[in-house]
Scaffold this motif. Sequence first.
Motif, mmCIF file in Angstrom:
data_model
loop_
_atom_site.group_PDB
_atom_site.id
_atom_site.type_symbol
_atom_site.label_atom_id
_atom_site.label_comp_id
_atom_site.label_asym_id
_atom_site.label_seq_id
_atom_site.Cartn_x
_atom_site.Cartn_y
_atom_site.Cartn_z
ATOM 1 N N UNK A 1 7.580 8.920 -6.832
ATOM 2 C CA UNK A 1 6.904 9.939 -7.642
ATOM 3 C C UNK A 1 7.377 11.350 -7.296
ATOM 4 N N UNK B 1 5.335 14.495 -8.691
ATOM 5 C CA UNK B 1 4.744 15.344 -7.653
ATOM 6 C C UNK B 1 5.886 16.040 -6.922
ATOM 7 N N UNK C 1 2.543 6.704 1.936
ATOM 8 C CA UNK C 1 1.391 6.341 2.763
ATOM 9 C C UNK C 1 0.688 5.097 2.270
ATOM 10 N N UNK C 2 0.911 4.769 1.030
ATOM 11 C CA UNK C 2 0.227 3.572 0.530
ATOM 12 C C UNK C 2 0.843 2.366 1.209
ATOM 13 N N UNK C 3 0.093 1.264 1.215
ATOM 14 C CA UNK C 3 0.500 0.143 2.051
ATOM 15 C C UNK C 3 1.875 -0.387 1.660
ATOM 16 N N UNK C 4 2.073 -0.600 0.399
ATOM 17 C CA UNK C 4 3.367 -1.128 -0.045
ATOM 18 C C UNK C 4 4.497 -0.214 0.376
ATOM 19 N N UNK C 5 4.349 1.059 0.065
ATOM 20 C CA UNK C 5 5.407 2.010 0.390
ATOM 21 C C UNK C 5 5.573 2.130 1.894
ATOM 22 N N UNK D 1 0.279 12.798 2.381
ATOM 23 C CA UNK D 1 -0.736 13.791 2.048
ATOM 24 C C UNK D 1 -0.494 15.058 2.851
ATOM 25 N N UNK E 1 -6.961 7.605 -5.330
ATOM 26 C CA UNK E 1 -7.151 8.099 -3.973
ATOM 27 C C UNK E 1 -7.081 6.954 -2.970
ATOM 28 N N UNK F 1 -5.440 2.616 -2.286
ATOM 29 C CA UNK F 1 -4.673 1.476 -2.774
ATOM 30 C C UNK F 1 -5.661 0.537 -3.459
ATOM 31 N N UNK G 1 -0.892 2.225 -6.044
ATOM 32 C CA UNK G 1 -0.891 2.692 -4.659
ATOM 33 C C UNK G 1 -1.521 4.084 -4.633
ATOM 34 N N UNK G 2 -1.957 4.475 -3.472
ATOM 35 C CA UNK G 2 -2.547 5.807 -3.313
ATOM 36 C C UNK G 2 -1.611 6.863 -3.867
ATOM 37 N N UNK G 3 -2.151 7.777 -4.640
ATOM 38 C CA UNK G 3 -1.359 8.891 -5.136
ATOM 39 C C UNK G 3 -0.752 8.640 -6.500
#
Lengths: 403, 403
Positions: A187, A206, A258-262, A309, B58, B60, B99-101
Amino acid sequence: MLLKDLISYNDAKNIIFNSFNELMRYKYKVVDIRSSYNKISFEDIRAPTDLPMFDKSAMDGYAVIAEDTFGASETNPIILNLIDNTNNIIKTDECVKLSTGMPLPKEANAVVMKEYCIEEDGFIEVRRGAHPYENVARVGEDVKKGDIVVKKGEVITPYHIALLSSLGIKNIKVYDLKIGLLSTGDELVDLDDFNTVNELKNGYKIVNSNSLMLYSLINEIGLTPTIYKRARDNKEEIKNSILKALGENDIVITTGGTSVGDRDYTIEAIKEIGKLLLHGVQIRPGKPFGFAKSILNDEEKFVFILSGYPVASAVQFELFFRNYFRARKYVYLPLNRNIASTLGRTDIVRVKLINKDNKTYIEPLRITGSGVLSSITKADGYVLIDENIEGYEGGDIVKVYFL
Amino acid sequence: MLLKDLISYNDAKNIIFNSFNELMRYKYKVVDIRSSYNKISFEDIRAPTDLPMFDKSAMDGYAVIAEDTFGASETNPIILNLIDNTNNIIKTDECVKLSTGMPLPKEANAVVMKEYCIEEDGFIEVRRGAHPYENVARVGEDVKKGDIVVKKGEVITPYHIALLSSLGIKNIKVYDLKIGLLSTGDELVDLDDFNTVNELKNGYKIVNSNSLMLYSLINEIGLTPTIYKRARDNKEEIKNSILKALGENDIVITTGGTSVGDRDYTIEAIKEIGKLLLHGVQIRPGKPFGFAKSILNDEEKFVFILSGYPVASAVQFELFFRNYFRARKYVYLPLNRNIASTLGRTDIVRVKLINKDNKTYIEPLRITGSGVLSSITKADGYVLIDENIEGYEGGDIVKVYFL
């Protein structure tokens, strides 16, 4: 990342700071004192000479032999021969005119202020006696030869530059760490890769602001950052980007994913390159933090794995990086309202100073999420709530670190 | 310079700061946000867009229409169709993995955390209902379009850079002041003009450290300094040097020649070039300070006449220059011992912070002369003792400015 796997703030700090200690034993460069502002001294710097280097006049007046003037007064002035300073020496009953800061001639041991003298035809009338070394800035009064004037690890300020140059020091050794900055995330777009805000909004993009923030934060402590092109959420791409950056730097800081997959991509990529020394710390914000070591061409390199973040990554950088090189000043001040926390976790709470009626209070900023960038720009400092403390009440005295 | 001719600290400050206000109305340049660190914003900067620019997850989890999940529980899960996000939209009873974000698809208005879902064969079982906008970072949650995100006069921090770039802002206007630095004094040598400490000592020479200190101090506040070759104690040479520097800068700062004879050269030179707006201020250290205005090619230029003593010139710069552009943070704290002062004079006392038993005290540093450079490097801050106050006692609460 389960709660039970997380390590404490202090344990994480110890692991990282011990690694820095190793690295810092040999990472330095020599810089001209004029380029040393904000750099970190690699060693204790000792004065190579006294300062002042010679006795100097502390006033505008006349250099004298103090004993010649004993007993001088308004009603009983003493007459001295005014000589020029060509030979830089005076004899009994002679004097030399000096401006503030000028060196005393040999044999002179005091300065009579010009206000107490009347000059006439090669003579002066001294109307007040001087005791030995009156109005003289003496050799070594400011600094003695051998004194430590800058400590190892101290940040060079404009005042240090003045002091070091006064001592005739032209070059010093400062820490030299190269830091590669790498953001990950599909993103993200770099600043040069879009034209308008609408392009971002409509494309659900972003801006890669973390690399820009870290670039300034690293410059601020006198180290050398380089921004790398953002990597997409793809293990091989992340791995290759980290390897390239590690090859060209001492430390790589990754942000994002930061997301789990990433996150898995970054962590998995790092596991193939080196050893993950920690992953997940009991802090808020900033829990998803990792630290790894890699040996490349026989050299130890480190990877800091920061959150995407901005508030979380700013906190992680502050606690685990900046604080090693440049600890914040702190004071104890009262809170103006409660702060809640949770046992077993270290909370970082941003605060504002409230000055009112000759008292300073600390006001915690209400921050709703670790993505809320605007709050971070309004803080004057922060409070760390220890993992053994459940929170504070209004009026409690807390330790405040200044940003 | 007689005591009765001196003006007060506040009067001096007002004269100077009013002059700055004039100058600052039009002195700016546009810089890339990446080069804006530590520069001073020329104007209020408003957000050109909301931040976030779109609703984001915000957590996952799974983007849903909240109403579809009402009543879901462990014992009574609700089944939704898991679709891919190609069209960026969901319909009733559909969900999308996020995912987050990541941005929410159209029509979705909540995210169910993955912990409360079980994914299987194109479906998910939701085991806990989400209310509208649960786990959603909403448009404008951080910043609303039109909000002021940086104020006129604010110093750009790494956190501002993150915020501004996140908003898609690539360039900003910052103050652009060129400052010429000129030291005067026969005894001075520039850093390149000597080789060894003994050369200095035996030649009774003093290193021109003031220009180096000021160079860093000006860089620190984001303005642009240039060092000029030191001028000897000769009116014409000083005048020509100042004229040259004024032609190439907005402001010239002279240091040195504090003694009366030397000072006269600088003051006399300046009187021939422009108007001396003040000379001599009731402060300690730093009394022999002057400020002048000159009109050159229809442009207003200013001259700051600083002492040659490094501590005095540092204080003069702090009070009359830096404080306009970047005021220090301050707090109220108790003193640990007395400080004496004199009515009618503003004293600047450097202090150290003493942290002990959960309390912070302020310890005044014992400074014997304004030439004592080493003390200035040890201070954490300073206290201003107002001209109406005769001093403080141990335990008194004072306002401390942090360096």
